[in-house]
Design a protein around this motif. Structure first.
Motif, PDB file in Angstrom:
ATOM      1  N   LYS A 183       0.827  -1.218   0.000  1.00  0.00           N
ATOM      2  CA  LYS A 183       0.000   0.000   0.000  1.00  0.00           C
ATOM      3  C   LYS A 183       0.858   1.263   0.000  1.00  0.00           C
ATOM      4  N   TYR A 202       8.321  -7.704 -16.671  1.00  0.00           N
ATOM      5  CA  TYR A 202       6.922  -7.811 -17.065  1.00  0.00           C
ATOM      6  C   TYR A 202       6.455  -9.244 -16.889  1.00  0.00           C
ATOM      7  N   CYS A 258      -0.202 -11.814 -15.751  1.00  0.00           N
ATOM      8  CA  CYS A 258      -1.077 -10.990 -14.918  1.00  0.00           C
ATOM      9  C   CYS A 258      -0.950  -9.507 -15.214  1.00  0.00           C
ATOM     10  N   GLY A 259       0.028  -9.133 -16.035  1.00  0.00           N
ATOM     11  CA  GLY A 259       0.160  -7.728 -16.394  1.00  0.00           C
ATOM     12  C   GLY A 259       1.027  -6.925 -15.433  1.00  0.00           C
ATOM     13  N   ASP A 260       1.638  -7.580 -14.443  1.00  0.00           N
ATOM     14  CA  ASP A 260       2.528  -6.853 -13.535  1.00  0.00           C
ATOM     15  C   ASP A 260       3.711  -6.303 -14.321  1.00  0.00           C
ATOM     16  N   GLY A 290       1.548  -3.706  -9.801  1.00  0.00           N
ATOM     17  CA  GLY A 290       1.359  -5.149  -9.759  1.00  0.00           C
ATOM     18  C   GLY A 290       0.533  -5.517  -8.552  1.00  0.00           C
ATOM     19  N   CYS A 291       0.491  -6.790  -8.246  1.00  0.00           N
ATOM     20  CA  CYS A 291      -0.295  -7.265  -7.115  1.00  0.00           C
ATOM     21  C   CYS A 291       0.424  -6.925  -5.807  1.00  0.00           C
ATOM     22  N   ALA A 292      -0.215  -7.263  -4.694  1.00  0.00           N
ATOM     23  CA  ALA A 292       0.352  -6.939  -3.386  1.00  0.00           C
ATOM     24  C   ALA A 292       1.702  -7.611  -3.197  1.00  0.00           C
ATOM     25  N   ILE A 293       1.808  -8.859  -3.646  1.00  0.00           N
ATOM     26  CA  ILE A 293       3.055  -9.607  -3.439  1.00  0.00           C
ATOM     27  C   ILE A 293       4.208  -8.999  -4.235  1.00  0.00           C
TER      28      ILE A 293
END
Lengths: 150, 426
Positions: free
Chosen positions: A17, A35, A39-41, A63-66
């Protein structure tokens, strides 16, 4: 639920966050983009290397949280390290999240990165955690390039 | 699309006749995988836009082929080969009737929608597309209805034009009209969007294109299991779908092409079965559909697809559509009530696909947390990156429904999303 709590630990959520060292870096002399087409990260890592030491490191992207937390904690963990030390750290980190050889002597070296140990229960998320590191490695090895997890 | 009140016992069918609703509990018995547990929780399978599960009837058909009639087709004089050929061609006829095609020779078996589109891009493109020509597609397409056309355009020096969408995720027909011009060689559009669930006005688009003598290819991958198709009524020139999205096996799909086109365009691949005679001086091609089916096909797959179509015909597509629409409405209501949720794709006409975005949580994290509760959804860009860009997001979480899903499964999805919020609120 426990393994989810292990994965989404408070420090990971905090760094996802409020990522540290986020943004461009003036005077960077190494950089690469990473890239994950699944998932598009997408992350770009900017590094200022001087005397074989990572003096400054920042990142951009989403990207995601991870993956975001991994990028954030990677910048904290690799700053001030020599290039060889940074690569060794990645190797230890990779072993941690794939559940390969959980050597206790690694714990000290990994420091805060130990928070990612829950990833090993989620094999499909290993790529999320390693994307920033692959990008770092690519940036150190040659100036400007795009790496992909695939 | 048939709409219905969710609580009514009797639903209106497409013909306006009163029909009994589907017995979902009994339908679920037909799908062995639905009894599975995932992470010790009952499987809640809501990823049907990616692939559907298979009923026992389809599994039996595959098993029967391999245990009782395995042989190559169209060549052997022996008993098994004859049986296999009869069954394979019977499946073709079943597909023909299912799509409302005039002739079974207009049904070409391929690996899936992707291969069907590539076949048209290759064969139609080779004959009818040249420098300066244009192909029209739309911003909401799956990559498989974008990339083959980009490759063709690059090879031929042609140009790909793209129909835009509005904020609800509907094609802007005025813009489509403006793109149609004398250089347009083909329009390629999805019947139903895999990422947004939008049901496109393909009948109207075909009329508009045909008024200028432009042929139209419809990507029906997301449509065939959810709405009745009649290719003659639609008057489309090509229609494509994948068997595995309609309760059939993977690796088998269909290209429907109007006879007039299939006769005119060159073969796709060369090999056995697509020829009448071969000499080093001259080879004569077989007629459609064999002209486009080089090599030993996926015989078991074709037979399995026939069984899948028989299964869905018995349920009645109108009933399935009504049931899925009920689930979509219920899920839309429940999911939109969750704070921080944004539904992506709010078209007037939607099929049973619900894409959403949860504020401050990446869809991949939603997918992982739901999976731990046995709830399977898709999280990602759905192979439709341009439409994700259009909405300014990297990805969505997508729940998509099939005949065997229930409102209780939607409740499980909602509980899962609540858990995501709980975990991320820390």
């Amino acid at each position: 639920m426990n393994d989810l709590r292990d994965l989404y630990q408070e420090m990971i959520l905090d760094h996802s966050k409020r990522p540290r060292n986020f943004g461009k870096l003036e005077g960077a002399n190494h950089e690469a983009s990473g890239y994950n087409p699944l998932c598009g990260d997408r992350f770009t890592v900017h590094i200022k290397v001087d005397d074989d030491i990572i003096r400054e490191i920042r990142f951009e992207g989403s990207g995601c949280a991870i993956s975001t937390a991994s990028a954030s904690l990677m910048t904290e963990g690799s700053k001030g390290k020599t290039l060889a030390e940074a690569e060794t750290l990645f190797e230890k980190f990779h072993k941690l999240i794939t559940g390969d050889a959980a050597e206790p002597q690694n714990a000290e070296a990994l420091g805060k990165l130990l928070v990612f140990s829950g990833v090993k229960e989620f094999p499909v998320r290993v790529k999320c955690a390693t994307l920033p590191w692959h990008t770092l490695k690519a940036a150190l090895h040659d100036g400007h390039k795009v790496v992909s997890t695939e | 699309m048939v709409t219905s009140e969710s609580t009514s016992k009797v639903r209106p069918s497409g013909e306006g006749k009163a029909v009994l609703p589907l017995d979902i509990a009994r339908i679920r018995e037909d799908f062995p995988i639905l009894k599975m547990k995932v992470h010790d929780k009952p499987l809640v399978y809501l990823d049907n836009a990616a692939t559907t599960q298979k009923p026992q009837r389809v599994l039996d058909a595959l098993n029967r082929f391999y245990t009782r009639e395995c042989a190559n087709i169209h060549r052997g004089l022996h008993y098994l080969s004859d049986q296999a050929t009869v069954d394979y061609e019977h499946a073709r006829t079943r597909v023909q009737r299912f799509l409302g095609a005039a002739e079974s020779s207009e049904i070409i078996f391929v690996r899936g929608t992707t291969e069907a589109i590539n076949l048209v891009a290759h064969s139609f493109g080779r004959k009818f597309v040249g420098p300066g020509d244009e192909i029209i597609t739309t911003v909401m397409e799956h990559h498989s209805n974008i990339v083959p056309w980009q490759m063709l355009c690059e090879e031929k020096g042609a140009k790909l034009r793209v129909v835009p969408i509005n904020d609800a995720g509907e094609l802007i027909l005025d813009e489509f009209e403006k793109l149609l011009n004398p250089k347009t060689r083909l329009v390629a559009v999805a019947h139903i969007s895999n990422a947004l669930g939008t049901v496109n006005p393909v009948r109207r688009m075909i009329e508009m294109a045909h008024a200028r003598n432009i042929p139209v290819l419809i990507d029906g991958a997301q449509a065939v299991a959810h709405t009745k198709i009649d290719v003659q009524e639609l008057d489309c020139d090509f229609y494509c779908f994948s068997g595995h999205k309609i309760y059939g096996p993977t690796g088998i799909g269909v290209l429907y092409g109007k006879a007039q086109w299939l006769e005119q365009i060159p073969p796709y691949q060369g090999g056995g079965d697509m020829i009448i005679s071969v000499t080093f001086e001259k080879t004569t091609y077989n007629c459609p559909p064999h002209k486009f089916e080089a090599g030993t096909p996926h015989i078991a797959g074709g037979i399995g697809l026939g069984a899948a179509i028989e299964y869905i015909d018995n349920l009645g597509l109108d009933h399935v559509a009504a049931h899925e629409h009920d689930l979509l409405e219920y899920a839309t209501r429940r999911i939109s009530a969750i704070p921080g949720v944004r539904i992506i794709g709010n078209a007037q006409k939607k099929s049973g696909t619900l894409s959403f975005y949860l504020e401050d949580v990446h869809p991949h994290d939603i997918g992982t947390i739901l999976d731990r509760d046995g709830v399977a959804i898709r999280a990602g860009h759905h192979c439709a990156m341009p439409v994700m860009d259009r909405f300014g997001i990297p990805a969505t979480a997508r729940a998509s429904f099939a005949c065997y899903n229930t409102r209780e499964e939607v409740d499980a999805l909602v509980r899962g999303v609540d858990k995501v919020r709980e975990i991320f609120a820390r």
